[in-house]
Design a protein around this motif. Sequence first.
Motif, mmCIF file in Angstrom:
data_model
loop_
_atom_site.group_PDB
_atom_site.id
_atom_site.type_symbol
_atom_site.label_atom_id
_atom_site.label_comp_id
_atom_site.label_asym_id
_atom_site.label_seq_id
_atom_site.Cartn_x
_atom_site.Cartn_y
_atom_site.Cartn_z
ATOM 1 N N GLY A 8 100.893 91.612 8.385
ATOM 2 C CA GLY A 8 102.250 92.034 8.373
ATOM 3 C C GLY A 8 102.674 92.970 9.263
ATOM 4 N N LEU A 9 101.927 94.118 9.481
ATOM 5 C CA LEU A 9 102.109 95.316 9.952
ATOM 6 C C LEU A 9 102.142 94.960 11.420
ATOM 7 C CD1 LEU A 9 103.098 98.389 10.167
ATOM 8 C CD2 LEU A 9 100.478 98.761 10.108
ATOM 9 N N GLY A 10 101.039 93.981 11.582
ATOM 10 C CA GLY A 10 100.869 93.549 13.299
ATOM 11 C C GLY A 10 101.897 92.870 13.647
ATOM 12 N N LEU A 11 102.245 91.851 13.020
ATOM 13 C CA LEU A 11 103.455 91.191 13.418
ATOM 14 C C LEU A 11 104.612 91.971 13.426
ATOM 15 C CD1 LEU A 11 103.358 87.691 11.026
ATOM 16 C CD2 LEU A 11 103.341 88.148 13.495
ATOM 17 N N LEU A 12 105.009 92.858 12.490
ATOM 18 C CA LEU A 12 106.369 93.649 12.872
ATOM 19 C C LEU A 12 106.148 94.563 13.731
ATOM 20 C CD1 LEU A 12 108.729 94.722 11.087
ATOM 21 C CD2 LEU A 12 107.348 96.562 10.247
ATOM 22 N N PHE A 69 104.021 88.092 4.708
ATOM 23 C CA PHE A 69 102.564 88.950 4.330
ATOM 24 C C PHE A 69 102.723 89.790 3.307
ATOM 25 C CE2 PHE A 69 101.203 86.746 8.288
ATOM 26 C CZ PHE A 69 100.106 85.942 7.877
ATOM 27 N N TRP A 70 103.578 90.598 3.230
ATOM 28 C CA TRP A 70 103.930 91.905 2.222
ATOM 29 C C TRP A 70 104.283 91.277 0.880
ATOM 30 C CZ3 TRP A 70 106.397 95.820 5.934
ATOM 31 C CH2 TRP A 70 105.518 96.254 6.938
ATOM 32 N N VAL A 71 105.098 90.157 1.055
ATOM 33 C CA VAL A 71 105.702 89.816 -0.281
ATOM 34 C C VAL A 71 105.422 88.047 -0.796
ATOM 35 C CG1 VAL A 71 108.036 89.557 -1.800
ATOM 36 C CG2 VAL A 71 107.584 91.233 -0.074
ATOM 37 N N GLY A 72 105.546 87.482 0.184
ATOM 38 C CA GLY A 72 105.329 86.103 -0.254
ATOM 39 C C GLY A 72 103.891 85.704 -0.351
ATOM 40 N N VAL A 73 102.913 86.396 0.460
ATOM 41 C CA VAL A 73 101.482 85.660 0.199
ATOM 42 C C VAL A 73 100.909 86.647 -1.303
ATOM 43 C CG1 VAL A 73 98.937 86.065 0.790
ATOM 44 C CG2 VAL A 73 101.018 85.619 2.423
ATOM 45 N N PRO A 74 101.258 87.667 -1.412
ATOM 46 C CA PRO A 74 100.826 88.479 -2.801
ATOM 47 C C PRO A 74 101.508 87.689 -3.992
ATOM 48 C CG PRO A 74 101.202 90.134 -1.187
ATOM 49 C CD PRO A 74 101.544 88.892 -0.422
#
Length: 86
Positions: A8-12, A69-74
Amino acid sequence: MADEFAKGLGLLTGAGLIWMVLAGWYKTPSFEGAQLTGSPPGELSMLGELAIVFLESMFWLAIFGALLFWVGVPLGRELYAKVEGE
């Protein structure tokens, strides 16, 4: 969990950097006015129009990619574990 945070950080950061570069080229008419948020010039070539489309898609990729990646996957993993546990 650290893997999803890194993705997520890489995409952001990656999509955000591309957005900032393109917005600086196409949406900054002057240093006294709106920077990175101004309106794009009216007379653009086909390559310029494609750059504007790419600029907007990088903005939304940065926002929704990080949220995925930060909300949906978890959340999906928690729901899957809860369903499997029943």
